[in-house]
Each structure stands twice: as structure tokens, then as C-alpha cells.
Design an enzyme around this catalytic site. Structure first.
Site, PDB file in Angstrom:
ATOM      1  N   HIS A 279      38.618  37.766  34.594  1.00 41.87           N
ATOM      2  CA  HIS A 279      38.246  38.929  33.480  1.00 41.87           C
ATOM      3  C   HIS A 279      38.978  38.761  32.090  1.00 41.87           C
ATOM      4  O   HIS A 279      40.314  38.065  32.173  1.00 41.87           O
ATOM      5  CB  HIS A 279      38.852  40.152  34.104  1.00 41.87           C
ATOM      6  N   ASP A 291      47.611  37.612  34.037  1.00 35.88           N
ATOM      7  CA  ASP A 291      46.608  38.553  34.300  1.00 35.88           C
ATOM      8  C   ASP A 291      45.774  39.051  33.415  1.00 35.88           C
ATOM      9  O   ASP A 291      45.872  39.938  32.878  1.00 35.88           O
ATOM     10  CB  ASP A 291      47.298  39.783  35.348  1.00 35.88           C
ATOM     11  N   GLU A 324      37.965  44.732  33.694  1.00 41.13           N
ATOM     12  CA  GLU A 324      38.312  44.578  35.074  1.00 41.13           C
ATOM     13  C   GLU A 324      39.506  45.879  35.403  1.00 41.13           C
ATOM     14  O   GLU A 324      39.488  46.373  36.583  1.00 41.13           O
ATOM     15  CB  GLU A 324      38.617  43.188  35.294  1.00 41.13           C
ATOM     16  N   GLU A 325      40.591  45.957  34.541  1.00 38.54           N
ATOM     17  CA  GLU A 325      41.832  46.454  34.769  1.00 38.54           C
ATOM     18  C   GLU A 325      41.452  48.118  35.164  1.00 38.54           C
ATOM     19  O   GLU A 325      42.263  48.605  35.862  1.00 38.54           O
ATOM     20  CB  GLU A 325      42.814  46.489  33.818  1.00 38.54           C
ATOM     21  N   ASP A 352      41.555  35.107  39.590  1.00 44.15           N
ATOM     22  CA  ASP A 352      42.286  36.229  39.356  1.00 44.15           C
ATOM     23  C   ASP A 352      43.618  36.539  39.912  1.00 44.15           C
ATOM     24  O   ASP A 352      43.794  37.575  40.700  1.00 44.15           O
ATOM     25  CB  ASP A 352      41.288  37.656  39.146  1.00 44.15           C
ATOM     26  N   HIS A 423      51.221  43.094  35.395  1.00 47.05           N
ATOM     27  CA  HIS A 423      51.127  44.558  34.877  1.00 47.05           C
ATOM     28  C   HIS A 423      52.409  45.031  34.162  1.00 47.05           C
ATOM     29  O   HIS A 423      52.636  46.055  34.045  1.00 47.05           O
ATOM     30  CB  HIS A 423      50.608  45.584  35.966  1.00 47.05           C
TER      31      HIS A 423
END
Length: 481
Positions: A279, A291, A324-325, A352, A423
Site C-alpha cells: 500500500h 509501513d 489501506e490505513e 506489508d 504508526h
């Protein structure tokens, strides 16, 4: 010529003749070795990742930076001679705004927070209330409305490691996904969630929440591990703990986004498709290096390597997914756009899980699939130290393909440090080891060639309903997330 004489001739031949003999006698193995050797030799994946993270940066869905990343990715494919196109999807637009939290009682001190993705904002002067600390949904329910109404609920649930970080993450992340709505059902004014992290230097980790349809939407934020522990200590010492939370978050109308799609037609069975992807979006903090910028760099490099020589039997299609997130619009949009050809997707692979050393793959397939994949990949991946194959779910973006029984593979990486930075503001390029990224790229590229060129395909499984689950709210299966 007799075998003994052939052997003697080859022993005296220069290296170029030996390579030619290998190519003729076992072209598939020779091609796989060539692909892997090139990936290990040239650090192109890391160079791409540096551009994506350092010059484009954080790229949340609907942002200007995400649009620049889409244009960049398409240009990268085409520069390598891989035809690419954009497939539009509408993506949600969530804007963080200014945010803060302050402990007002029993002492006054700032708390370190990040609003959860999709949270509603607070009034300008914030939401203030006494904090109630819980470790589980059961503990919250036992308190009842009388002890929760008008208060701020803190879910202080540590990320407990058992050796499978992805499964452990799935357990801890439930409070981030469902916590606000469960607290709202009992009348809470706001929710705080202990940062879902395996390490912390007072650095909170964000992530998506999911509001339930049968509960009010209340503000929600992640609080650093250290501050969650502080609030618990104060509460357990008998203090009336009061916090004021200010979130400037807002949601704007959906905007057009895009999946970046590139493909190389197969030489014999172009109608059959091996799908690989990652992603392209990231959270709005950090620069999305692990990420999932690393996954994007691996996919881009895999397509370059496959385009540099003879094509495999089947078509290889790459997708860099949008959103995606905080919505999965890219993964679902891809399935909807390609519904008519789902039966021709023979495998879907996702990367991922960061940028660590590759250990192998996880697989969701029909009966006998695990053994077949082990047999297919072992010759190519054992020299790279990545021949492990285990059961798993593949990944969030390819999850919607379960409806069609498409075999799903996840690139299985070493995630020992992944949730230290995931994140958070610390998801930056310096967390990526170039040598490990090259090894993982070699593994993805070699496996993609094998899947696309093998005489047999992996067995499908019965169709599974699209239950719209997101990893932010539900634990993933063993593999990875």
C-alpha cells in the site's frame, strides 16, 4: 559426447560458458538465481524508498502528498519499462488538526497523544473529565454506566509479546479499534488508548478506529505508554485523575484517489494472473518507511527485475494500493474493478510487514497448498534463508479476494522491531537496514517468478464472505497482519 567428457569440458570452461550451460539445462532455476543475484547486488529498492520518504513524506489518503506519491510510483514503473495505469477509487479524507492533552489533577502536566485515525474532534476548549482506567472490555462493562458516564475511559492494555508479534498486535489493537464505541455505549465523554507499541520513548502510535453504528461518536486518542502508566498509578493511589483532551480532527468529503497498477504479460498463459502488491498510503506521522514504503519499493524493484529478462509463463500484475490505513478503499476497489477476472487470479501476494529480513511466506490456500508451496519455493528461497512457509491470511489489501478463493500469500518478515516504530513519528528511513531490504526484495522477486512460471498453480479454497473486517479492529490470523 559422453557425460565424463562433458564434465571435463565444463570444468575447463570460462564462467560465461558455465552460465550458458546452466541456462539451457535448467532455465527456470537460472532465471530465479539471476533475479535474486541482481536484487542483492544493486540497492535500487532502498534508493526508491529514500525518494518516497524523504522527498514526498507522510501520505495519508486524500492528501496532496498521496497524490504526488501516486504520480511518482507510476513514473517509476514506466521508467523501468513496465506499463502502468491509474485506477481511480474514492478515498476518505480525515485531517488531524491541532491536538493536546493535559493532566489537570492531581498535578498539572502535559500528556503526549496522537488522535486515532477517523476520530471526531472536540469543542475548541476540549473535553475534560475524570479518568477511569480499565484493562479489558469486561472490566469496563462491570463498571456500568454510573461509573463511566461523563468520564474519560483509558484502556491500559499492554502489548504482551508471546513470540508472534502479529498475533499479539491483533489482541492489543482491539481497544484502539472498538474502544471508543464501547465506552460511548456507557456514556463516556472520550476515550484514551494505551499506545499499541513494543517500545516507547514517550512516543504514541496512532491507527484507525471504527465507530459502531449503535453508539455515539466520541473523541479518541492514543496516549504514550509512559503516560498511560502514569494515569494508572495515580488512579490506583486513590487520586481523582482529571484530564482535558483537545482534538482538532475533522472529516472532509471523499476525494478521488488511485491504485497504481502495472503489469507484465506472460509468455504462455497471459490470461492467468499473479498479483503482487503493497500500500502506497501511510499515516500522517512519520514518513511511512516501514509501513509501507518498504513494501512499495520491493514491488517496484520486483517488476523491474522481471522486466529485465525473459518473461514467466503467466502475467505478473503489481498494485500499489490506495487508502489501506484508514479505509481499505484500494483493496476493495481493486476487487470490484476486476471482478470478472477473479477466477484467473492464481495467486495474490502482499508485502506489508516492514523492512526486516525475509523469513519466507504465509499462505491461505486450499488443501495441500502449504506443501505444494514449500516444494515450489524451497529451491529458490533456501539459499536466501527464507524457505519457511506457514499458514496465514496474506494481508489487508488482498483480503477482499477471499470472496473468490484466490490463494493469498504474505511476505513473512522479521518483525522483532516493527511495532517499536509502527504508526508513529519514528517510522522513518533510518529504521531500514539496506541489506535486509535487499534480501527481502530478492525473496519477493524470486518467489514471484516461481509462482508465475511454475507448471502448477496453488489450490483455491471455498469462497468466503467479505465481512468488511479491518485489522485495526480485529486480530489477524497467524502470519501477519
Amino acid at each position: 559426447m559422453r557425460p565424463a567428457r562433458i564434465a571435463a569440458t565444463l570444468a575447463a570452461a570460462p564462467a560465461i560458458l558455465l552460465a550458458a550451460w546452466a541456462a539451457v539445462s535448467d532455465p527456470m532455476s537460472f532465471r530465479v538465481r539471476t533475479i535474486a543475484d541482481e536484487a542483492l547486488k544493486v540497492p535500487t529498492a532502498y534508493a526508491r524508498l529514500q525518494v518516497l520518504t524523504d522527498t514526498i513524506g507522510a501520505r495519508l489518503a486524500g492528501s496532496e502528498a498521496e497524490a504526488r506519491a501516486v504520480a511518482w510510483a507510476r513514473a517509476e514503473f514506466e521508467r523501468d519499462g513496465v506499463p502502468a495505469r491509474l485506477e481511480q477509487v474514492m478515498v476518505p479524507v480525515w485531517v488531524r488538526g491541532e491536538e493536546s492533552a493535559v493532566l489537570e489533577s492531581p498535578s498539572r502536566q502535559p500528556l503526549v497523544i496522537l488522535g486515532l485515525g477517523g476520530t471526531v474532534g472536540t469543542p475548541p476548549d476540549g473535553v475534560a473529565g475524570e479518568v477511569v482506567v480499565v484493562s479489558s472490555f469486561e472490566e469496563l462493562a462491570a463498571m456500568g454506566r454510573a461509573k463511566v458516564e461523563g468520564r474519560i475511559v483509558l484502556y491500559d492494555a499492554p502489548f504482551t509479546r508471546t513470540g508472534d508479534e502479529m498475533r499479539d498486535y491483533g489482541i492489543a489493537v482491539r481497544f484502539r479499534g472498538r474502544g471508543a464505541s464501547e465506552a460511548a455505549k456507557l456514556g463516556a465523554a472520550a476515550a484514551l488508548v494505551r499506545s499499541v507499541a513494543t517500545s516507547s520513548l514517550r512516543s504514541p502510535h496512532t491507527g484507525a478506529l471504527g465507530y459502531a453504528a449503535d453508539a455515539p461518536k466520541i473523541p479518541a486518542a492514543a496516549v504514550s505508554v509512559e503516560d498511560a502508566m502514569l494515569l494508572r498509578r495515580l488512579a490506583e493511589a486513590g487520586h481523582a485523575v482529571r484530564v482535558r483532551l483537545r482534538l482538532g480532527a475533522r472529516t472532509e468529503p471523499d476525494r478521488p484517489g488511485a491504485n497504481v497498477v502495472a503489469e507484465l504479460a506472460g509468455r504462455e498463459r497471459p490470461e492467468e494472473i499473479v498479483l503482487i502488491g503493497a500500500h502506497l498510503d501511510s499515516w500522517d506521522v512519520g514518513t511511512g518507511a516501514i509501513d509501507d514504503g518498504a513494501g512499495c519499493a520491493m514491488v517496484l524493484e520486483t517488476m523491474r527485475l522481471l522486466a529485465s529478462g525473459p518473461r514467466p509463463r503467466r502475467t505478473v500484475r503489481a498494485v500499489l494500493y490506495a487508502n489501506e490505513e484508514n479505509g481499505l478503499r484500494g483493496g476493495r476497489g481493486y476487487r470490484e474493478a476486476h471482478e470478472a477476472e477473479m477466477e484467473r487470479h492464481v495467486a495474490a501476494v502482499e508485502s506489508d510487514s516492514g523492512a526486516g529480513r525475509a523469513l519466507g511466506f504465509t499462505l491461505k490456500a486450499g488443501d495441500g497448498g502449504l506443501d505444494l508451496l514449500r516444494d515450489m519455493l524451497a529451491p529458490a528461497l533456501a539459499p536466501l534463508g527464507a524457505a519457511r512457509v506457514r499458514a496465514g491470511q496474506g494481508g489487508a489489501d488482498i483480503g477482499p479476494l477471499r470472496r473468490h478463493g484466490v490463494p493469498l500469500l504474505g511476505l513473512d518478515l522479521d518483525t522483532t522491531r516493527y511495532f517499536d516504530w509502527h504508526h508513529s513519528m519514528a517510522d522513518t528511513l533510518d529504521k531500514v537496514d539496506p541489506a535486509e531490504l535487499q534480501q527481502a526484495t530478492a525473496v519477493l522477486a524470486a518467489a514471484t517468478w516461481v509462482l508465475a512460471d511454475a507448471p502448477r498453480t496453488l489450490p483455491r479454497y471455498p469462497s468466503e464472505p467479505d465481512d468488511q473486517r479491518r485489522r485495526s479492529a480485529d486480530p489477524p490470523g497467524p502470519r501477519r497482519r
